[in-house]
Design a protein around this motif. Structure first.
Motif, mmCIF file in Angstrom:
data_model
loop_
_atom_site.group_PDB
_atom_site.id
_atom_site.type_symbol
_atom_site.label_atom_id
_atom_site.label_comp_id
_atom_site.label_asym_id
_atom_site.label_seq_id
_atom_site.Cartn_x
_atom_site.Cartn_y
_atom_site.Cartn_z
ATOM 1 N N SER A 46 1.049 -0.937 0.025
ATOM 2 C CA SER A 46 -0.192 -0.005 0.011
ATOM 3 C C SER A 46 0.939 1.353 0.021
ATOM 4 O O SER A 46 1.853 1.345 0.830
ATOM 5 N N LEU A 47 0.460 2.139 -0.931
ATOM 6 C CA LEU A 47 1.355 3.527 -1.159
ATOM 7 C C LEU A 47 0.404 4.628 -1.019
ATOM 8 O O LEU A 47 -0.452 4.480 -1.935
ATOM 9 N N SER A 65 3.846 -6.409 -5.880
ATOM 10 C CA SER A 65 3.506 -6.448 -4.783
ATOM 11 C C SER A 65 2.288 -5.396 -4.303
ATOM 12 O O SER A 65 1.519 -5.688 -3.477
ATOM 13 N N LEU A 66 2.302 -4.162 -4.980
ATOM 14 C CA LEU A 66 1.404 -3.344 -4.775
ATOM 15 C C LEU A 66 -0.082 -3.602 -5.038
ATOM 16 O O LEU A 66 -0.498 -4.064 -6.020
ATOM 17 N N GLU A 103 -6.475 -3.761 -5.683
ATOM 18 C CA GLU A 103 -7.612 -3.487 -4.735
ATOM 19 C C GLU A 103 -8.117 -2.240 -4.951
ATOM 20 O O GLU A 103 -9.434 -1.955 -4.998
ATOM 21 N N GLU A 104 -7.338 -1.342 -5.163
ATOM 22 C CA GLU A 104 -7.901 0.141 -5.140
ATOM 23 C C GLU A 104 -6.603 1.176 -5.614
ATOM 24 O O GLU A 104 -5.518 0.944 -5.474
ATOM 25 N N GLN A 154 -11.493 6.448 -10.412
ATOM 26 C CA GLN A 154 -11.173 5.062 -9.762
ATOM 27 C C GLN A 154 -11.711 3.947 -10.655
ATOM 28 O O GLN A 154 -11.035 3.020 -10.733
ATOM 29 N N LYS A 155 -12.956 4.223 -11.346
ATOM 30 C CA LYS A 155 -13.782 3.157 -12.072
ATOM 31 C C LYS A 155 -12.443 2.847 -13.481
ATOM 32 O O LYS A 155 -12.559 1.870 -14.062
ATOM 33 N N TYR A 156 -12.050 4.076 -13.792
ATOM 34 C CA TYR A 156 -11.046 3.913 -14.818
ATOM 35 C C TYR A 156 -10.099 2.830 -14.959
ATOM 36 O O TYR A 156 -9.607 2.128 -15.654
ATOM 37 N N PHE A 157 -9.457 2.829 -13.650
ATOM 38 C CA PHE A 157 -8.358 2.158 -13.054
ATOM 39 C C PHE A 157 -8.706 0.619 -12.936
ATOM 40 O O PHE A 157 -8.102 -0.421 -13.294
#
Length: 582
Positions: free
Chosen positions: A416-417, A439-440, A472-473, A513-516
């Motif tokens: 997480s970053l 890993s991210l 995940e996000e 966010q949806k684009y990713f």
């Protein structure tokens, strides 16, 4: 004389149902033998009923980890074995403030023969009463002012509370006596450095301490953190996740409801608290796994001042798997001062803010934070941010990405970053993030500036290189400032994505966010046509109800934010009565 008739021979089914002792001779030895045989057969037919003592210790520990504190105490009273198991879960996490009652409770816990060994996490709230102390007239005025603001706010929402009468003067005077007592105790602690002494004493006995959090100005109370690594329970009334640990916790200041804008020392937010607890950790030689601190005034990192800081910790932070830091680069401004300031005062405050930001910027250029992060090879969660940069000039950022992150370094376990309040270039950010793509799982960018490069190029690059639909996000909030890279479009880029913890995320932030995360979204959601500048509305402004994000967060939470602080509701401060622990 009448004689009883001889009984007829009973049928076989009756004989088979008769108890065994009625079918055998009645001698005592034979009867005893038959009873033993009957008991043995009965035991062979019915399995033994299991009790808690028959369960493996691992299962009992797992059960305790899901019990509320009251149930753990009852569990410990069962017997010695369960008492020892329950002790491991009685106080895994402690929430406390700079207050005599809280420090007395810490000492009481530390003196217990079992509890200190099982404390895993310490959460230090930086709330303190502002100085100098108010006199009674000032206190009454503060109460009445807050009551008027509450009434005005409730009237806008058509709440019944709008018609609540003011507190009687007698109640306000009673509240002032409590305020005076708490303030005097606070002055005694700070003037005699009792906080440093007591923390050294108690932390030295917490040999299994793994996590430390220092929270100033409501940081980590509104969703800044993910779940605790050990699934701990929060005795301030939290729900089992770190982000709620302080949100619902009652404080020693709750009876002073007219002073809802409690925070750290002005100009030194979080510095004393973080320094005190790190000194205690250093003295005890404890190697932490998690350290979260924010807001922390930038002067904490000035090694030239000669004070204790991160540079004094040696190798005790090498094994960190979580490091979250939020720095305050300038002086915090009281909304009341801003509201009543004239043009000259506003100009002077702006100059003060800019001066501090430039000083912070010069210190960050030395790489003081970058060197610190470089010595944490096991990081899984990394969050570094700078908050409240100069509002008069959105292009003055207190630090660059290269100042706080070793861009040529790889953290093999990074999951997480989060980066906030930094300026960088598209290539720097992409290279560092993509290097950790194996890993991210979570990436959050907030209030970021690309100095000479474009967000409209950054987003497609990240999506392609990271394969973000497998993460995940991925989210972008706050300001997104950049510069067009096309020959015919070298102009400023400016989008505002909102804040999910204050006003709420904008529709554009949701589309990003949806684009990713959705492979079917092919077009980059950022364009010249949908650029939007940062709104001028201030959260503390009395005209907040006219804000375009009205209603995005629950009204009760919005109300508390307007009044200057969250209402920490819960089952009570765990330090109200130290004797209840035992």
């Amino acid at each position: 004389m009448w004689q009883p008739e001889e009984p007829a021979n009973p049928p076989w089914d009756t004989i088979l149902n008769l108890p065994r002792k009625q079918l055998q001779p009645s001698s005592d030895s034979t009867t005893e033998q038959n009873q033993q045989t009957d008991t043995q057969m009965h035991s062979e037919q019915e399995p033994k009923k299991l009790t808690l003592l028959d369960l493996p210790p691992e299962i009992l520990h797992h059960v305790c980890s899901h019990l509320p504190l009251k149930s753990v105490r009852s569990f410990r009273l069962t017997n010695r074995l369960l008492g020892e198991i329950g002790a491991c879960h009685a106080l895994p996490e402690l929430i406390f403030y700079l207050h005599t009652t809280d420090f007395a409770a810490l000492r009481s816990i530390a003196s217990h023969p079992i509890y200190p060994r099982y404390v895993r996490s310490l959460i230090y709230g930086c709330d303190i009463l502002p100085t100098p102390r108010l006199n009674l007239k000032q206190y009454v005025h503060e109460c009445r002012r807050m009551e008027k603001r509450r009434a005005k706010m409730h009237a806008r929402h058509a709440c019944d509370e709008a018609n609540r009468p003011p507190k009687p003067l007698s109640e306000v005077k009673e509240s002032y006596r409590e305020y005076k007592r708490v303030h005097q105790a606070q002055e005694e602690i700070t003037s005699n450095d009792l906080d440093y002494q007591i923390l050294k004493e108690v932390v030295g006995k917490m040999t299994n301490l793994q996590e430390v959090m220092v929270s100033s100005d409501f940081e980590f109370r509104l969703g800044s953190l993910t779940s605790s690594s050990h699934g701990g329970r929060h005795y301030g009334g939290g729900s089992g996740t770190k982000n709620d640990a302080l949100r619902n916790c009652r404080t020693p200041f709750d009876k002073l409801d007219c002073l809802t804008s409690l925070d750290g020392e002005k100009g030194q937010e979080g510095v004393r608290h973080l320094r005190a607890i790190l000194m205690a950790v250093k003295e005890a030689g404890i190697e932490l796994k998690s350290l979260c601190a924010g807001l922390i005034h930038w002067s904490f990192f000035n090694e030239a001042l000669g004070y204790f800081g991160f540079h004094s910790m040696g190798n005790l932070l090498t094994n960190l798997t979580r490091f979250e830091l939020l720095v305050l680069p300038g002086p915090s401004q009281d909304p009341e001062d801003l509201q009543h300031a004239d043009a000259i005062a506003m100009n002077n405050m702006s100059i003060d803010v800019m001066d501090e930001i430039f000083r912070c910027q010069g210190l960050m250029r030395t790489g003081v934070i970058r060197k610190l992060v470089s010595g944490m090879p096991n990081l899984e969660v990394l969050s570094i941010g700078f908050m409240d940069h100069a509002e008069d000039n959105d292009f003055i950022f207190p630090a660059r990405l290269q100042d706080v992150i070793p861009l040529d370094h790889t953290f093999p376990n990074l999951e997480s970053l989060k980066l906030e309040g930094l300026e960088t270039e598209r290539q720097e950010l992409t290279d560092f993030v993509v290097r950790h793509k194996d890993s991210l799982m979570k990436l959050e960018l907030r209030d970021m500036r690309l100095v000479t490069t474009s967000w409209r190029k950054l987003l497609p690059e990240l999506r392609y290189e990271l394969k973000t639909e497998l993460m995940e996000e991925v989210s972008i909030y706050g300001m997104a400032l950049g510069m067009g890279e096309e020959d015919d479009d070298q102009e400023l880029e400016e989008w505002f994505m909102g804040d999910p913890e204050d006003h709420g995320a904008t529709e554009l932030a949701t589309r990003v966010q949806k684009y990713f995360m959705d492979p079917s979204k092919t077009d980059c959601p950022l364009s010249r046509e949908n650029m939007e500048p940062v709104p001028d509305d201030d959260l503390m402004d009395e005209d907040i109800m006219d804000h375009p994000f009205e209603g995005v967060i629950p009204e009760d939470e919005l109300a508390e934010l307007i009044l200057g602080g969250m209402n920490f509701q819960g089952e009570g401060n765990p330090f109200d009565d130290p004797s209840t622990f035992f």
